[in-house]
Design an enzyme around this catalytic site. Structure first.
Site, PDB file in Angstrom:
ATOM      1  N   GLU A 173      38.669  37.354  35.439  1.00 38.00           N
ATOM      2  CA  GLU A 173      38.738  38.337  36.531  1.00 38.00           C
ATOM      3  C   GLU A 173      37.725  37.995  37.615  1.00 38.00           C
ATOM      4  O   GLU A 173      38.002  38.132  38.803  1.00 38.00           O
ATOM      5  CB  GLU A 173      38.525  39.766  36.023  1.00 38.00           C
ATOM      6  CG  GLU A 173      39.436  40.192  34.865  1.00 38.00           C
ATOM      7  CD  GLU A 173      40.916  39.957  35.098  1.00 38.00           C
ATOM      8  OE1 GLU A 173      41.358  39.938  36.265  1.00 38.00           O
ATOM      9  OE2 GLU A 173      41.646  39.762  34.094  1.00 38.00           O
ATOM     10  N   GLY A 184      45.085  43.357  30.014  1.00 34.32           N
ATOM     11  CA  GLY A 184      43.714  43.034  29.621  1.00 34.32           C
ATOM     12  C   GLY A 184      42.704  43.545  30.633  1.00 34.32           C
ATOM     13  O   GLY A 184      41.748  44.238  30.288  1.00 34.32           O
ATOM     14  N   HIS A 222      39.009  35.260  39.842  1.00 33.44           N
ATOM     15  CA  HIS A 222      40.040  35.707  40.782  1.00 33.44           C
ATOM     16  C   HIS A 222      39.454  36.050  42.151  1.00 33.44           C
ATOM     17  O   HIS A 222      40.192  36.090  43.132  1.00 33.44           O
ATOM     18  CB  HIS A 222      40.740  36.958  40.242  1.00 33.44           C
ATOM     19  CG  HIS A 222      41.981  36.691  39.432  1.00 33.44           C
ATOM     20  ND1 HIS A 222      42.940  35.783  39.809  1.00 33.44           N
ATOM     21  CD2 HIS A 222      42.435  37.265  38.273  1.00 33.44           C
ATOM     22  CE1 HIS A 222      43.931  35.797  38.906  1.00 33.44           C
ATOM     23  NE2 HIS A 222      43.643  36.679  37.966  1.00 33.44           N
TER      24      HIS A 222
HETATM   25  N1  ARG Z   1      46.024  40.189  37.515  1.00 37.35           N
HETATM   26  C1  ARG Z   1      45.731  40.685  36.204  1.00 37.35           C
HETATM   27  C2  ARG Z   1      45.082  39.530  35.462  1.00 37.35           C
HETATM   28  O1  ARG Z   1      45.646  38.519  35.203  1.00 37.35           O
HETATM   29  C3  ARG Z   1      46.905  41.191  35.457  1.00 37.35           C
HETATM   30  C4  ARG Z   1      47.556  42.409  36.022  1.00 37.35           C
HETATM   31  C5  ARG Z   1      48.881  42.635  35.466  1.00 37.35           C
HETATM   32  N2  ARG Z   1      49.430  43.906  35.795  1.00 37.35           N
HETATM   33  C6  ARG Z   1      50.702  44.238  35.581  1.00 37.35           C
HETATM   34  N3  ARG Z   1      51.071  45.426  35.858  1.00 37.35           N
HETATM   35  N4  ARG Z   1      51.578  43.446  35.102  1.00 37.35           N
HETATM   36  O2  ARG Z   1      43.967  39.487  35.206  1.00 37.35           O
HETATM   37 ZN    ZN Z   2      44.697  36.923  36.195  1.00 36.48          ZN
END
Ligand code: ARG
Ligand code: ZN
Length: 878
Positions: A303, A266, A306
């Site tokens: 996001e 996403g 985060h």
């Molecule tokens: N940290 C990101 C989110 O939750 C997701 C990234 C996932 N990436 C991956 N290669 N699995 O917003």
């Molecule tokens: Zn996330």
């Protein structure tokens, strides 16, 4: 698979041998030959073994040069491992390592590391993509300060972005230019980002509550600027909300968001430079549905949040992923709840949890919120880590209350700022802030499976005592046979026979409490004794869905009563759903015995009641009208029967549409929009209610289908247009072909809308859908390389069309395996994610199960399979 890929275990964690204090990167961008020069200031980690070598992860890098403290490193002191890594022998305790590597972004179809999309450059580093850009100890507990210089052709690549704040730009000669970025905050490599290309920005600004002005930019392809308003508005509301609710302020001078149409997930929270799938940025009334608008608000908030829960405080290792994801999902859920209807948000989240996480927890990939092992970490960005992880945070919030929870958040952040920590650090902060022993709650992080909660009760008129007996049991999951009881907060209340709330006093308490209270079930079975209860009450349990469990065995007449009378909107909604589900499962059993499915007038009554009071909260009414989905019903059955489930649901929809036709039509007509399109909660609720009515009318027969065709033609927004087209796509009417053709002709230039055209057809229940899906796979507009498009066709079919996916010929399974095998060498991560539905073979009849296993085996036997697909297919077969 020549060598079985290695399993990584949580228990094997060891601190990094070396730390990297600063990273200076220099990119000379070119699609086929980008040169990345890196300068790392390293030093031995005092917390690690003193003799460990300096080892840097790398994957697919062509090493051009390596220098240690200014001197070229002789080949004898550098080893390139078979896994792509670089090891330096006899490294000093501290020094400067410089490397220069060549990579080819244009050839990077995996979309991990540095890649191109539409001629522009983007990165995705979480979880382990940074090692595909340069040699580095690519693990989240190595946190460094980054400065980045980017050089590129000025005409083709006018925009050059990276993390942090801008720090100069200029001419580089020969038609090239450069820009430099400095990020003052130490960060792990997975948060690195670079975006460069021919992009335009939509600017705005935000002044933090301490008065700092932050420049906001959304970067998109030329032509998309007009579709960024909602994303920007969501960002500004998120920034404000995090200040007000958690006291958390943004910490850089700029916040950039870049949208890209080729993206595995996403979005990504890279420090100061979030990269988003265009699906979660771009929206206009003509092109985006209400669901899309809500998705944008959620993902933008997620996001952004985060920045503190993930970036400032990050994860020590990938087993702790839910430390940032579960907590950040909880935060984005709370944000959305505060923006509109808390009850409707909760209902939608629980619906999603039950649709995706419950089956995962009951299948071969079941894992704890904090997994014990993995082969490919990308396979663990799951509903369990995200959604169940958020439920566990919510459960702590319920247990200690909002005031202590906020104190706990403050403590968590102040203790762990700029550090890479563990789930214990989070729970520990909550424990210290609340003075409550939360050690038993750690079991929620480490035990997989969905607990079943059952209820028995008894009333003694002589003593006026009411005893509620709660029992829990968690079924075994792969690798975890024995289960311990979990601490389960059960928010509840008692109702008298008129539906009025009774005050409650537990034995030993001095005074009765009004309203909802929370019982804590922490053993396998426990009695809760209530005093002074005038007559046998009806218990309302799990208000607000206070724990991610399956509540079982509530009698049908109590469900009907609660659906009408309970004060808690979640329990009202859920009781209606559980009532309908139980009835539907009885009809499935009838169909399996060769009998015709019956009809319950109570269901029609419930629909009539909902319609009569719909005006008070149209969004809630829309949620209440929709019958439990086919997947939800299948998940209630030991052995699913997709055909019988589909037949029953279709039959009931037709019956309800017929019995309640007049009321449905009246509501439908009363909700016809007249004014301009608006996306506030009430307008969205009105549209979803109207389209829920239309769906029943279309199920009832030709008049309803004609109404759908008329709505399709008259619609001025995508929500109404798509809702109508989805009904036509399921119907036998000339309007079907005409609508689909017209839609395609109108939208073929718009990726995101065209994805919807693929999905609608993939999810059709009409006969011949598998052949139609195969034809769409060969359609000139289908592009396996684009993850959104691949998911729109393959994923929508396998996850959203149980009827045809489980066709007894096995053709649906074969299609999925063919697609996975074709996609795996292009993009292993997205291929692995599509395998899931084949894994649920134990929940199908033996014959179907055998066909599913055959396809899993075919995937597993594919030469050079990615380790992600290997892990999914092999675990599914176990
Ligand atoms: N940290 C990101 C989110 O939750 C997701 C990234 C996932 N990436 C991956 N290669 N699995 O917003
Ligand atoms: Zn996330």
């Amino acid at each position: 698979m020549p060598d079985s890929p290695k399993t990584i275990r949580r228990g094997d964690y060891a601190p990094p041998a070396f730390l990297i204090d600063t990273v200076d990167l220099d990119f000379a961008l070119d699609p086929m030959a980008t040169i990345v020069r890196s300068r790392l200031a390293f030093r031995r980690n005092p917390a690690a073994a003193a003799d460990a070598p300096l080892r840097l992860d790398g994957e697919g890098l062509t090493l051009l040069e390596a220098r240690l403290d200014g001197e070229a490193l002789p080949e004898s002191r550098r080893q390139l491992g078979a896994d792509g890594s670089l090891t330096i022998t006899d490294a000093p305790d501290a020094g400067i390592l410089e490397t220069s590597v060549r990579i080819a972004p244009e050839r990077n179809t995996a979309l991990s590391g540095l890649y191109t999309s539409g001629g522009n450059f983007y990165t995705q580093c979480e979880a382990e993509g940074f090692r595909r850009i340069t040699f580095f100890p690519d693990r989240p507990d190595v946190m460094s300060r980054y400065s980045v210089t980017i050089t590129a052709d000025r005409a083709r690549v006018p925009v050059l972005l990276s993390n942090g704040n801008p720090d100069g730009s200029g001419d580089a000669g020969e038609g090239r230019h450069w820009a430099r970025w400095v990020d003052p905050h130490p960060k792990p490599s997975y948060l690195f980002a670079l975006v460069a290309g021919d992009l335009v920005n939509v600017p705005d600004s935000f002044t933090t509550r301490s008065g700092r002005k932050v420049a906001l930019n959304i970067w998109v392809r030329r032509g998309d600027e007009t579709r960024c308003g909602h994303a920007m508005d969501s960002l500004i509301r998120s920034m404000k909300w995090d200040e007000e609710v958690f006291g958390l302020e943004y910490d850089l001078d700029v916040f950039n968001i870049a949208a890209v149409s080729d993206f595995n997930m996403g979005a990504m929270e890279n420090k100061g430079l979030n990269v988003f799938n265009t699906k979660y940025v771009l929206a206009s009334p003509e092109t985006a549905t209400d669901g899309d608008w809500q998705g944008i608000e959620t993902v933008i908030a997620h996001e952004y949040f985060h920045n503190w829960t993930g970036n400032r405080v990050t994860c020590r290792d990938w087993f702790q992923l839910s430390l940032k994801e579960g907590l950040t999902v909880f935060r984005d859920q709370e944000f959305t709840a505060d923006q509109g209807s808390r009850a409707v948000k909760r209902i939608r989240d629980v619906r999603g949890l039950r649709a995706a996480q419950f089956p995962e927890d009951a299948g071969p990939m079941a894992h704890p919120v904090r997994p014990d092992s993995y082969i490919e970490i990308d396979n663990f960005y799951t509903p369990t880590v995200y959604q169940k992880g958020a439920e566990v945070v919510r459960l702590l919030h319920t247990r200690i209350g909002p005031v202590a929870f906020r104190r706990g958040m403050d403590l968590y952040i102040s203790r762990n700022d700029n550090q890479a920590v563990t789930i214990e650090d989070f729970v520990g902060a909550m424990q210290d802030a609340s003075g409550t022993d939360l050690t038993p709650f750690m079991r929620w992080y480490d035990q997989a499976g969905t607990p079943e909660l059952t209820v028995e009760d008894s009333y003694d008129p002589a003593t006026r005592r009411y005893t509620l007996t709660l029992r829990q049991r968690t079924p075994p999951t792969p690798g975890q046979v024995e289960k311990q009881p979990l601490p389960i907060p059960v928010a509840m209340g008692l109702l008298d026979d008129t539906g009025a709330a009774l005050p409650t006093r537990l034995a030993g308490e001095n005074a009765a409490q009004p309203g909802t209270r929370v019982l804590l079930l922490d053993g396998a079975v426990q009695d809760f004794v209530f005093e002074d209860v005038p007559a046998p009450p009806v218990p309302s349990l799990l208000r607000g869905f206070s724990a991610p469990v399956r509540l079982k065995g509530v009698p049908q007449e109590r469900l009907r009563f609660l659906a009408v009378h309970d004060s808690d909107p979640f329990v009202r909604w859920d009781s209606g759903q559980q009532y309908a589900a139980a009835f539907m499962l009885e009809q499935v059993a009838r169909v399996q015995r060769g009998e015709a499915p019956g009809f319950a007038p109570a269901l029609a009554d419930a629909v009539a009641n909902t319609l009569a009071s719909a005006d008070a909260d149209p969004a809630f009414a829309a949620e209440a009208l929709v019958l439990p989905g086919e997947g939800f019903l299948a998940d209630q059955m030991e052995v699913a029967d997709p055909e019988a489930i589909h037949q029953v649901r279709r039959h009931l929809r037709r019956q309800i549409g017929t019995h309640c036709g007049a009321a449905l039509l009246a509501t439908y007509q009363a909700l016809t929009e007249t004014g301009p399109y608006r996306i506030d909660g009430r307008s969205i609720g009105r549209r979803s209610l109207r389209n829920a009515c239309l769906a029943y009318l279309a199920a009832a027969g030709e008049d309803g289908v004609a109404l759908a065709a008329a709505q399709y033609r008259a619609a001025t927004n995508m929500t109404d247009q798509l809702a109508a087209l989805a009904l036509l796509a399921d119907a036998e009417t000339p309007a079907r072909e005409a609508g689909l053709a017209e839609f395609h002709a109108k939208w073929r230039g718009d990726d995101l809308v065209l994805d919807k055209w693929f999905s609608i057809q993939a999810m059709s229940s009409r006969p011949g859908t598998i052949a139609a899906v195969r034809a769409l796979y060969a359609h000139p507009d289908f592009d396996l390389k684009n993850p959104n498009r691949a998911r729109a066709l393959i994923g929508a079919f396998a996850s959203g069309n149980p009827l045809h996916f489980h066709d007894s010929s096995g053709e649906g399974y074969r299609f999925l395996a063919d697609a996975v095998i074709a996609l795996d060498p292009i993009n292993g991560q997205t291929a692995a994610r599509l395998i899931g539905p084949l894994g649920l073979w134990r929940r199908q009849w033996v014959e179907r199960g055998a066909l599913m296993r055959r396809e899993l085996q075919r995937v597993l036997d594919t030469p050079n399979l990615s380790k992600g697909s290997f892990e999914k297919a092999s675990k599914a077969l176990q």
